[in-house]
Scaffold this active site. Structure first.
Site, PDB file in Angstrom:
ATOM      1  N   LEU A  13       1.647  38.194  45.226  1.00 28.66           N
ATOM      2  CA  LEU A  13       2.743  38.274  44.258  1.00 28.66           C
ATOM      3  C   LEU A  13       2.379  39.108  43.036  1.00 28.66           C
ATOM      4  CD1 LEU A  13       3.823  34.546  44.555  1.00 28.66           C
ATOM      5  CD2 LEU A  13       5.320  36.506  44.991  1.00 28.66           C
ATOM      6  N   ASP A  54     -11.284  38.091  34.712  1.00 26.78           N
ATOM      7  CA  ASP A  54     -11.459  36.835  35.450  1.00 26.78           C
ATOM      8  C   ASP A  54     -10.978  35.726  34.526  1.00 26.78           C
ATOM      9  OD1 ASP A  54     -12.415  34.451  36.544  1.00 26.78           O
ATOM     10  OD2 ASP A  54     -14.234  35.395  37.323  1.00 26.78           O
ATOM     11  N   ASN A  81      -0.380  34.953  36.255  1.00 26.53           N
ATOM     12  CA  ASN A  81      -0.053  34.810  37.685  1.00 26.53           C
ATOM     13  C   ASN A  81      -1.222  34.299  38.516  1.00 26.53           C
ATOM     14  OD1 ASN A  81       1.303  35.672  40.387  1.00 26.53           O
ATOM     15  ND2 ASN A  81      -0.612  36.827  40.332  1.00 26.53           N
ATOM     16  N   TYR A 156      -3.481  20.848  43.418  1.00 28.76           N
ATOM     17  CA  TYR A 156      -2.603  21.994  43.123  1.00 28.76           C
ATOM     18  C   TYR A 156      -1.302  21.569  42.448  1.00 28.76           C
ATOM     19  CZ  TYR A 156       0.263  26.174  43.779  1.00 28.76           C
ATOM     20  OH  TYR A 156       1.096  27.244  43.569  1.00 28.76           O
ATOM     21  N   LYS A 160      -0.017  22.623  38.567  1.00 32.46           N
ATOM     22  CA  LYS A 160       1.230  23.335  38.243  1.00 32.46           C
ATOM     23  C   LYS A 160       2.156  22.458  37.391  1.00 32.46           C
ATOM     24  CE  LYS A 160       0.391  27.294  40.309  1.00 32.46           C
ATOM     25  NZ  LYS A 160       0.224  28.553  39.561  1.00 32.46           N
ATOM     26  N   THR A 189       1.984  35.096  51.507  1.00 34.99           N
ATOM     27  CA  THR A 189       0.793  35.766  50.968  1.00 34.99           C
ATOM     28  C   THR A 189      -0.428  35.106  51.605  1.00 34.99           C
ATOM     29  OG1 THR A 189       0.508  34.221  49.150  1.00 34.99           O
ATOM     30  CG2 THR A 189       1.939  36.117  48.728  1.00 34.99           C
TER      31      THR A 189
HETATM   32  N1  LIG Z   1       2.646  32.171  47.673  1.00 26.14           N
HETATM   33  C1  LIG Z   1       3.406  31.117  47.368  1.00 26.14           C
HETATM   34  O1  LIG Z   1       4.101  30.527  48.214  1.00 26.14           O
HETATM   35  C2  LIG Z   1       3.481  30.630  45.937  1.00 26.14           C
HETATM   36  C3  LIG Z   1       4.499  29.720  45.625  1.00 26.14           C
HETATM   37  C4  LIG Z   1       4.588  29.252  44.317  1.00 26.14           C
HETATM   38  C5  LIG Z   1       3.685  29.700  43.364  1.00 26.14           C
HETATM   39  N2  LIG Z   1       2.703  30.587  43.706  1.00 26.14           N
HETATM   40  C6  LIG Z   1       1.789  31.028  42.654  1.00 26.14           C
HETATM   41  O2  LIG Z   1       1.838  32.443  42.572  1.00 26.14           O
HETATM   42  C7  LIG Z   1       0.599  32.936  42.074  1.00 26.14           C
HETATM   43  C8  LIG Z   1       0.118  34.062  42.963  1.00 26.14           C
HETATM   44  O3  LIG Z   1      -0.043  33.529  44.282  1.00 26.14           O
HETATM   45  P1  LIG Z   1      -0.109  34.446  45.597  1.00 26.14           P
HETATM   46  O4  LIG Z   1       0.708  33.765  46.615  1.00 26.14           O
HETATM   47  O5  LIG Z   1       0.117  35.871  45.277  1.00 26.14           O
HETATM   48  O6  LIG Z   1      -1.644  34.203  45.984  1.00 26.14           O
HETATM   49  P2  LIG Z   1      -2.792  35.169  46.505  1.00 26.14           P
HETATM   50  O7  LIG Z   1      -2.239  36.220  47.400  1.00 26.14           O
HETATM   51  O8  LIG Z   1      -3.839  34.245  47.012  1.00 26.14           O
HETATM   52  O9  LIG Z   1      -3.294  35.882  45.166  1.00 26.14           O
HETATM   53  C9  LIG Z   1      -3.914  35.132  44.165  1.00 26.14           C
HETATM   54  C10 LIG Z   1      -4.376  36.075  43.095  1.00 26.14           C
HETATM   55  O10 LIG Z   1      -5.036  35.301  42.076  1.00 26.14           O
HETATM   56  C11 LIG Z   1      -6.259  35.937  41.790  1.00 26.14           C
HETATM   57  N3  LIG Z   1      -7.260  35.040  41.227  1.00 26.14           N
HETATM   58  C12 LIG Z   1      -7.739  33.875  41.718  1.00 26.14           C
HETATM   59  N4  LIG Z   1      -8.669  33.363  40.879  1.00 26.14           N
HETATM   60  C13 LIG Z   1      -8.774  34.240  39.844  1.00 26.14           C
HETATM   61  C14 LIG Z   1      -9.554  34.289  38.677  1.00 26.14           C
HETATM   62  N5  LIG Z   1     -10.480  33.343  38.376  1.00 26.14           N
HETATM   63  N6  LIG Z   1      -9.374  35.321  37.815  1.00 26.14           N
HETATM   64  C15 LIG Z   1      -8.489  36.304  38.097  1.00 26.14           C
HETATM   65  N7  LIG Z   1      -7.731  36.329  39.202  1.00 26.14           N
HETATM   66  C16 LIG Z   1      -7.876  35.305  40.060  1.00 26.14           C
HETATM   67  C17 LIG Z   1      -6.707  36.539  43.121  1.00 26.14           C
HETATM   68  O11 LIG Z   1      -7.680  37.519  42.866  1.00 26.14           O
HETATM   69  P3  LIG Z   1      -8.876  37.910  43.888  1.00 26.14           P
HETATM   70  O12 LIG Z   1      -8.308  38.983  44.774  1.00 26.14           O
HETATM   71  O13 LIG Z   1      -9.956  38.392  42.978  1.00 26.14           O
HETATM   72  O14 LIG Z   1      -9.236  36.656  44.633  1.00 26.14           O
HETATM   73  C18 LIG Z   1      -5.377  37.105  43.602  1.00 26.14           C
HETATM   74  O15 LIG Z   1      -5.103  38.340  42.983  1.00 26.14           O
HETATM   75  C19 LIG Z   1      -0.350  31.738  42.004  1.00 26.14           C
HETATM   76  O16 LIG Z   1      -0.396  31.248  40.687  1.00 26.14           O
HETATM   77  C20 LIG Z   1       0.323  30.703  42.906  1.00 26.14           C
HETATM   78  O17 LIG Z   1       0.013  29.379  42.535  1.00 26.14           O
HETATM   79  C21 LIG Z   1       2.582  31.062  44.965  1.00 26.14           C
END
Ligand SMILES: NC(=O)c1ccc[n+]([C@@H]2O[C@H](COP(=O)([O-])OP(=O)(O)OC[C@H]3O[C@@H](n4cnc5c(N)ncnc54)[C@H](OP(=O)(O)O)[C@@H]3O)[C@@H](O)[C@H]2O)c1
Length: 229
Positions: A13, A54, A81, A156, A160, A189
């Protein structure tokens, strides 16, 4: 020109939101733990600037603030994010230690990044703070919506729910900043093993919250509109 910084922009995202905002003409600091700084000229013409950040590391966040300040001097939109799912182990097996990393990233990360960028945000135009939360953090949905009836996880959703409260409190504490918590909905994702709707659909609400200068502040939104805390 709107200046945006988004954390966790390496994939999922965050990456798509960064591209879409840059496509709308924003200058986007696409923050990630391992930014691609190869310096290859962008063929797209978008103003996308990779930056290291980070969210669990004070020094890394401070360095990112300095870099943005030196480059552009202010920030209009901060999108918190970056997030991790943590353990999905059954409730009986979850230990207090299992919460530590999830809360450090999903709750304390946004606190650290927000506090650090606040001075730059306050120099920005109609400053906005977007918290990427989740319906999993909604007390109302978790206790009433069929989608969540059979889902019982501890760290989790707790992270949130706490992030949602942080958004409510920041909205009161920072009347000069427009604060919006957003729920992307289940999105395909790495986070979800590619279950859910498209990243385009998931990023809709993040993009619209980042570009919304009208408010009001202190709302929880999904791609269809207001959603309950
Ligand atoms: N996907 C869903 O269904 C969903 C639904 C509701 C909410 N969300 C929220 O949306 C957000 C993005 O999720 P996503 O689905 O895109 O997940 P994702 O594809 O797993 O991406 C997560 C991102 O967070 C980064 N990250 C993790 N730990 C970090 C840290 N310590 N410092 C900096 N960056 C860090 C990761 O970086 P690296 O590449 O370095 O690991 C990656 O860029 C999250 O907050 C998640 O809770 C997701």
């Amino acid at each position: 020109m709107t200046i945006v910084l988004i954390t966790g922009a390496s994939r999922g995202l965050g990456a798509r939101t960064a591209q879409r905002l840059a496509g709308q003409g924003c200058t986007v600091f696409a923050a990630s733990r391992k930014p691609d700084r190869s310096g290859r000229p962008s063929s797209s013409g978008l103003d996308m600037r990779p930056i290291g950040l980070d969210v669990v590391d004070d020094d890394s966040v401070a360095a990112a603030v300095r870099e943005v300040e030196e480059a552009v001097g202010s920030l209009d939109v901060l999108v918190n994010n970056a997030g991790i799912p943590g353990t999905w182990a059954p409730a009986e097996q979850v230990q207090p230690a299992d919460f530590a990393h999830v809360l450090a990233t999903n709750l304390l990360g946004p606190v650290r990044v927000t506090q650090a960028f606040l001075p730059l945000l306050r120099r920005g135009h109609r400053p906005r703070l977007v918290m990427v939360s989740s319906g999993m953090g909604s007390l109302t949905l978790q206790s009433s919506d069929d989608t969540y009836r059979d889902i019982a996880h501890l760290p989790y959703p707790a992270s949130k729910a706490a992030l949602n409260m942080l958004a409510v409190q920041y909205a009161k504490a920072l009347p000069d900043v427009l604060v919006t918590a957003v729920d992307p909905g289940l999105t395909a994702t790495e986070f979800t093993d590619n279950a859910g709707h498209s990243v385009e659909e998931g990023s809709d609400v993040i993009v619209s919250a980042a570009l919304d200068t009208a408010g009001p502040t202190g709302r929880f939104m999904d791609r269809h509109g207001s959603t309950p805390w």
